[in-house]
Design an enzyme around this catalytic site. Structure first.
Site, short mmCIF file in Angstrom:
data_model
loop_
_atom_site.label_atom_id
_atom_site.label_comp_id
_atom_site.label_asym_id
_atom_site.label_seq_id
_atom_site.Cartn_x
_atom_site.Cartn_y
_atom_site.Cartn_z
N CYS A 103 5.70 -7.29 7.58
CA CYS A 103 6.66 -6.77 8.57
C CYS A 103 6.86 -7.85 9.63
O CYS A 103 5.94 -8.61 9.92
CB CYS A 103 6.07 -5.51 9.22
SG CYS A 103 7.17 -4.73 10.42
N CYS B 115 3.14 8.43 1.42
CA CYS B 115 3.60 7.46 2.42
C CYS B 115 3.85 6.14 1.70
O CYS B 115 2.94 5.59 1.09
CB CYS B 115 2.51 7.31 3.48
SG CYS B 115 2.84 6.00 4.66
N SER C 69 10.67 6.39 9.30
CA SER C 69 10.15 6.06 10.63
C SER C 69 10.60 4.65 11.03
O SER C 69 10.47 3.71 10.25
CB SER C 69 8.63 6.14 10.59
OG SER C 69 8.08 5.73 11.82
N GLU D 69 0.83 -1.21 0.00
CA GLU D 69 0.00 0.00 0.00
C GLU D 69 0.86 1.25 0.00
O GLU D 69 1.92 1.28 0.61
CB GLU D 69 -0.81 0.06 1.30
CG GLU D 69 -1.94 -0.90 1.38
CD GLU D 69 -2.58 -0.85 2.76
OE1 GLU D 69 -2.92 0.26 3.23
OE2 GLU D 69 -2.73 -1.93 3.35
N CYS E 284 -2.73 1.72 8.60
CA CYS E 284 -1.75 1.15 7.68
C CYS E 284 -1.90 -0.36 7.62
O CYS E 284 -2.01 -1.03 8.62
CB CYS E 284 -0.33 1.43 8.13
SG CYS E 284 -0.14 2.77 9.27
N CYS F 123 -0.57 -2.80 15.19
CA CYS F 123 -0.34 -2.51 13.77
C CYS F 123 -0.83 -3.64 12.87
O CYS F 123 -0.52 -4.81 13.10
CB CYS F 123 1.15 -2.26 13.55
SG CYS F 123 1.57 -1.88 11.84
N1 SAH Z 1 8.07 0.32 10.99
C1 SAH Z 1 8.08 1.76 11.06
C2 SAH Z 1 7.00 2.39 10.18
C3 SAH Z 1 5.65 1.98 10.67
S1 SAH Z 1 4.20 2.90 10.39
C4 SAH Z 1 7.90 2.19 12.49
O1 SAH Z 1 7.67 1.34 13.34
O2 SAH Z 1 8.06 3.37 12.77
C5 SAH Z 1 4.34 4.50 10.98
C6 SAH Z 1 3.79 4.77 12.38
O3 SAH Z 1 2.43 4.37 12.57
C7 SAH Z 1 4.59 4.08 13.46
O4 SAH Z 1 4.84 5.00 14.48
C8 SAH Z 1 3.65 3.00 13.92
O5 SAH Z 1 3.96 2.57 15.21
C9 SAH Z 1 2.31 3.70 13.81
N2 SAH Z 1 1.14 2.83 13.76
C10 SAH Z 1 1.02 1.61 13.21
N3 SAH Z 1 -0.23 1.15 13.36
C11 SAH Z 1 -0.91 2.10 14.02
C12 SAH Z 1 -2.26 2.22 14.45
N4 SAH Z 1 -3.13 1.24 14.28
N5 SAH Z 1 -2.62 3.36 15.09
C13 SAH Z 1 -1.72 4.36 15.28
N6 SAH Z 1 -0.45 4.30 14.89
C14 SAH Z 1 -0.04 3.19 14.26
#
Ligand code: SAH
Length: 392
Positions: A148, A141, A227, A128, A370, A155
């Site tokens: 992952c 994004c 991130s 995505e 996401c 997540c």
């Molecule tokens: N693997 C990377 C990128 C992930 S997504 C990381 O961990 O940073 C980007 C952000 O969205 C991260 O901070 C992740 O923790 C957050 N995230 C993922 N799922 C989420 C959700 N359901 N609600 C809020 N934030 C979420």
């Protein structure tokens, strides 16, 4: 919303790619598909020059021409490269397979125009990418992995584990296909889609160099955010590269006990080690760190936790906290606190002179958090590989 790209993908290929061993899939200096046919999308200009001169006996300037067709004109076929002779185009087709992402689905928010793309990779995996339109420009994004293996509890991207790392060309193509689809320039990039970018270090750093290359789209590194859930040794390694990107750390907890309940990576690296790597990153690059903090009601969002967080990070140079009201996923029971609780949490951090923003929810009417769109697709299919690897 049908395919905009011609792609050489075939159905047979989709079964071939099982889960790749994450230990063996580091840098791929030459980007090849399963049949070992070169895919030029992910070759740097220097690599392309070498292939053209050494393997095809062509002049180096041809590589520059091809590179510009691929990375500026965003071509998806050799036939579009009109300043290249028909005979050379045929030769290129024999040596290269130009494989581009195929747009499989597009959802556009009626509220704010946020566009969520589901792309199919040449091996059948899906990823995505999301386009968000802000006053300061278009932000995309992108995903860095299909799936992952970090296992964060809130997540959706990690629920089925890691399928495989994305190649540099597959990351570039997310930007290219969206820019070509909308006809509008992409100004900012966040690597916050599926995957842990620092778990795919070499491909991600090659992507960062190519997307900011003046021979390509030339997007400034300052407009790119990576991130990470906090892979400490990789943060230090990234610091050495001295890129001008913004590093965002998914902290999500003020102490290790809470962090361990929602992020398995916390079993491997303590917050102390993580913050020390952040300070090192700042020292080396001069770039301030952003901390992401997803507020989960009853888990990490009380004022006690706000205070503990503030005490912990206030000394870190010019750091910034981005509060994210948790986006609930159907597989878990996590939920958001009230608006008032969220703004009290913010106020407390501000008392400590910490710079805080609350992430605006974009595209609320299209598939939420996401990884959910991709996940809803994989549920419709029988998966051959259900094995999930626990790494922390
Ligand atoms: N693997 C990377 C990128 C992930 S997504 C990381 O961990 O940073 C980007 C952000 O969205 C991260 O901070 C992740 O923790 C957050 N995230 C993922 N799922 C989420 C959700 N359901 N609600 C809020 N934030 C979420």
């Amino acid at each position: 919303s049908n395919d905009t790209t011609s792609s050489a993908d075939s159905e047979e290929q989709s079964n071939e790619m099982g889960s790749q061993s994450p230990q063996s899939d580091g840098a791929q200096s030459l980007e090849t598909n399963d049949n070992n046919i070169l895919n030029p999308n992910g070759e740097s200009l220097d690599e392309l020059k070498k292939i053209l001169t050494d393997e095809l006996g062509e002049k180096a300037f041809r590589a520059t021409q091809i590179y510009r067709w691929l990375h500026v004109a965003l071509c998806t076929s050799f036939d579009e490269m009109t300043n290249i002779s028909a005979s050379l185009r045929e030769k290129l087709k024999e040596h290269f397979e130009l494989s581009c992402l195929v747009k499989e689905q597009l959802q556009v928010s009626k509220i704010d125009g946020t566009a969520k793309y589901l792309f199919r990779l040449s091996d059948g995996n899906r990823i995505e990418s999301v386009l968000m339109k802000y006053k300061h420009g278009n932000s995309v994004c992108i995903s860095s992995q299909a799936g992952c293996r970090m296992g964060c509890k809130f997540c959706a991207s990690t629920l089925d584990g890691l399928a495989r790392n994305l190649l540099p060309g597959e990351m570039l193509d997310q930007i290219y296909r969206i820019q070509a689809d909308t006809g509008e320039r992409v100004d900012n990039i966040v690597i916050m889609g599926c995957g842990e970018p620092l778990d795919n270090f070499d491909n991600v750093t090659k992507f960062l160099r190519m997307i900011s290359d003046e021979n390509g789209l030339n997007i400034s590194q300052r407009n790119i955010t990576v991130s990470t859930c906090g892979l400490v040794p990789k943060i230090r390694e990234l610091a050495e590269l001295n890129l001008q990107i913004t590093l965002a750390i998914s902290l999500h907890a003020p102490n290790d006990d809470i962090r361990k309940t929602i992020m398995p990576v916390a079993n491997k690296y303590s917050i102390e080690e993580l913050l020390s790597a952040c300070e090192y990153y700042f020292k080396k690059t001069g770039r301030r760190i952003t901390f992401e903090y997803s507020l989960i009601n009853g888990v990490n969002d009380s004022l006690k936790e706000a205070k503990e967080l503030a005490e912990r990070i206030k000394h870190i140079n010019g750091s910034h906290v981005n509060l994210i009201p948790i986006n609930p996923i159907k597989e878990r029971t996590f939920k958001q606190g009230t608006q008032e609780e969220i703004s009290e949490f913010k106020k407390l951090l501000e008392k400590y002179k910490i710079n805080v923003t609350i992430r605006r929810e974009m595209g609320r009417d299209i598939q939420g958090a996401c990884g959910q769109l991709r996940k809803s697709y994989s549920e419709q299919e029988t998966r051959t590989n259900d094995e999930k690897e626990e790494i922390f």
